[in-house]
Each structure stands twice: as structure tokens, then as C-alpha cells.
Design a protein around this motif. Structure first.
Motif, mmCIF file in Angstrom:
data_model
loop_
_atom_site.group_PDB
_atom_site.id
_atom_site.type_symbol
_atom_site.label_atom_id
_atom_site.label_comp_id
_atom_site.label_asym_id
_atom_site.label_seq_id
_atom_site.Cartn_x
_atom_site.Cartn_y
_atom_site.Cartn_z
ATOM 1 N N ALA A 1 0.774 -1.130 -0.151
ATOM 2 C CA ALA A 1 -0.032 -0.075 -0.181
ATOM 3 C C ALA A 1 0.890 1.309 0.168
ATOM 4 N N LYS A 2 0.215 2.392 -0.453
ATOM 5 C CA LYS A 2 1.218 3.535 -0.638
ATOM 6 C C LYS A 2 0.186 4.680 -0.350
ATOM 7 N N VAL A 3 0.612 5.924 0.563
ATOM 8 C CA VAL A 3 -0.055 7.031 0.705
ATOM 9 C C VAL A 3 0.598 7.984 -0.458
ATOM 10 N N TYR A 4 0.072 8.503 -1.070
ATOM 11 C CA TYR A 4 0.435 9.396 -2.187
ATOM 12 C C TYR A 4 0.039 11.089 -1.769
ATOM 13 N N ILE A 5 1.179 11.832 -1.642
ATOM 14 C CA ILE A 5 1.054 12.850 -0.867
ATOM 15 C C ILE A 5 1.873 14.020 -2.199
ATOM 16 N N GLU A 6 0.798 15.055 -2.817
ATOM 17 C CA GLU A 6 1.209 15.881 -3.498
ATOM 18 C C GLU A 6 1.103 17.402 -3.039
ATOM 19 N N PRO A 7 2.578 17.664 -2.675
ATOM 20 C CA PRO A 7 2.698 18.803 -1.947
ATOM 21 C C PRO A 7 2.218 20.286 -2.765
ATOM 22 N N THR A 8 2.460 19.794 -4.004
ATOM 23 C CA THR A 8 1.974 21.216 -4.795
ATOM 24 C C THR A 8 1.855 20.620 -6.148
ATOM 25 N N ASP A 9 1.091 21.392 -7.161
ATOM 26 C CA ASP A 9 1.092 21.105 -8.479
ATOM 27 C C ASP A 9 1.718 22.129 -9.299
ATOM 28 N N MET A 10 2.532 22.971 -8.583
ATOM 29 C CA MET A 10 3.552 24.112 -9.225
ATOM 30 C C MET A 10 4.700 23.402 -9.601
ATOM 31 N N CYS A 11 5.405 23.897 -10.710
ATOM 32 C CA CYS A 11 6.457 23.238 -11.025
ATOM 33 C C CYS A 11 7.381 24.478 -11.550
ATOM 34 N N ASN A 12 8.668 24.584 -11.442
ATOM 35 C CA ASN A 12 9.599 25.742 -11.918
ATOM 36 C C ASN A 12 9.964 25.095 -13.417
ATOM 37 N N LEU A 13 9.624 24.123 -13.892
ATOM 38 C CA LEU A 13 10.000 23.953 -15.192
ATOM 39 C C LEU A 13 8.841 24.042 -16.141
ATOM 40 N N ARG A 14 9.090 24.209 -17.428
ATOM 41 C CA ARG A 14 7.846 24.386 -18.287
ATOM 42 C C ARG A 14 8.050 23.342 -19.404
ATOM 43 N N CYS A 15 8.119 22.039 -19.258
ATOM 44 C CA CYS A 15 8.230 20.906 -20.143
ATOM 45 C C CYS A 15 7.000 21.116 -21.084
ATOM 46 N N THR A 16 7.390 20.880 -22.483
ATOM 47 C CA THR A 16 6.410 20.986 -23.501
ATOM 48 C C THR A 16 5.430 19.681 -23.454
ATOM 49 N N MET A 17 6.003 18.614 -22.971
ATOM 50 C CA MET A 17 4.976 17.452 -22.889
ATOM 51 C C MET A 17 4.459 17.257 -21.626
ATOM 52 N N CYS A 18 4.579 17.983 -20.662
ATOM 53 C CA CYS A 18 3.790 18.200 -19.347
ATOM 54 C C CYS A 18 2.319 18.422 -19.673
ATOM 55 N N ILE A 19 1.435 17.558 -19.024
ATOM 56 C CA ILE A 19 0.003 17.784 -18.900
ATOM 57 C C ILE A 19 -0.528 19.138 -18.399
ATOM 58 N N ARG A 20 0.273 19.641 -17.534
ATOM 59 C CA ARG A 20 0.286 20.994 -16.954
ATOM 60 C C ARG A 20 0.131 22.079 -17.797
ATOM 61 N N THR A 21 0.760 21.901 -18.968
ATOM 62 C CA THR A 21 0.557 23.005 -20.087
ATOM 63 C C THR A 21 -0.610 23.281 -20.392
ATOM 64 N N GLY A 22 -1.586 22.423 -20.413
ATOM 65 C CA GLY A 22 -2.846 22.720 -20.970
ATOM 66 C C GLY A 22 -3.897 22.809 -19.865
ATOM 67 N N TRP A 23 -3.414 23.206 -18.627
ATOM 68 C CA TRP A 23 -4.466 23.298 -17.662
ATOM 69 C C TRP A 23 -4.963 24.843 -17.632
ATOM 70 N N ASP A 24 -6.273 24.882 -17.239
ATOM 71 C CA ASP A 24 -6.734 26.419 -17.119
ATOM 72 C C ASP A 24 -7.116 26.647 -15.385
ATOM 73 N N GLU A 25 -6.759 25.571 -14.691
ATOM 74 C CA GLU A 25 -7.124 25.729 -13.371
ATOM 75 C C GLU A 25 -6.086 26.336 -12.271
ATOM 76 N N GLU A 26 -6.374 26.890 -11.254
ATOM 77 C CA GLU A 26 -5.547 27.524 -10.310
ATOM 78 C C GLU A 26 -4.663 26.579 -9.819
ATOM 79 N N LEU A 27 -3.428 26.961 -9.737
ATOM 80 C CA LEU A 27 -2.294 26.083 -8.964
ATOM 81 C C LEU A 27 -2.341 26.396 -7.257
ATOM 82 N N GLY A 28 -1.758 25.273 -6.533
ATOM 83 C CA GLY A 28 -1.711 25.636 -5.371
ATOM 84 C C GLY A 28 -0.924 24.673 -4.540
ATOM 85 N N ARG A 29 -0.751 24.856 -3.283
ATOM 86 C CA ARG A 29 0.169 24.072 -2.530
ATOM 87 C C ARG A 29 -0.616 23.612 -1.266
#
Length: 105
Positions: free
Chosen positions: A1-29
Motif C-alpha cells: 500500500a502507498k500513501v500519495y502526497i502531492e505537496p504542490t501542483d506547481m513546477c519550476n519547469l515548463r516541459c512541453t510534454m507535461c499535462i500541466r501545460t494545458g491546464w486552466d485551473e488555479e495552481l496551489g500548495r
């Protein structure tokens, strides 16, 4: 079993293949309160004699976990529980040997 913790959905990189490039949602911590709630749950599991072994704790997600200012201390906070840890991080974001040692342990 695993517990997944996502501290933030922010990132300091802007990788073109990342799913985040198409998000219109507010980012947070994640808040300290939310992490404390997760840690309390893990502590209750550790104290429960009916629970055989604790789940691994994974720090990751769509953002860069180390882009959150508390991720290093949160990783350290769960060490005493005896859980295994895993993190999906870009190690170039670490700039102190102490921080690198905490993540790599």
C-alpha cells in the motif's frame, strides 16, 4: 500500500510534454493543516495493533514536490514512523547537502 502526497501542483519547469501545460485551473500548495492530518492518520495506523506494516509514503504528483517550501521537513517528519519513502523530484532543485541527504535517505 502507498500513501500519495502531492505537496504542490506547481513546477519550476515548463516541459512541453507535461499535462500541466494545458491546464486552466488555479495552481496551489498543500497546507500544513492538511499534511498534519495525513501524518496523524499514519500515526494512528502505527499505533493500531491490527495494522500490519505501514504504507509507503510517496511525495510526488503533477508538480515538483520540492517547489513547496515544507516538503523537506515533511519528508523528515515521517521518518520516525518507519514508513518507506519515495519521491518523484528533480534533484537540481536541491541546493543544500542536508536537504539532499534527507531526500536520498
Amino acid at each position: 500500500a502507498k500513501v500519495y502526497i502531492e505537496p504542490t501542483d506547481m513546477c519550476n519547469l515548463r516541459c512541453t510534454m507535461c499535462i500541466r501545460t494545458g491546464w486552466d485551473e488555479e495552481l496551489g500548495r498543500m497546507t500544513q493543516e492538511t499534511f498534519d492530518h495525513i501524518l496523524d492518520g499514519l500515526k494512528r495506523m502505527a499505533a493500531d495493533p491490527q495494522v500490519e506494516g505501514l504504507p509507503a509514503v510517496f511525495f510526488g504528483g503533477l508538480g515538483e514536490p520540492l517547489f513547496h517550501p515544507h516538503t523537506i521537513e515533511w519528508i523528515a517528519a515521517r521518518l520516525h514512523l518507519g514508513t518507506t519513502k519515495s519521491a518523484n523530484v528533480r534533484l537540481h532543485t536541491l541546493n543544500k547537502n542536508k536537504e539532499r541527504d534527507n531526500v536520498m535517505v
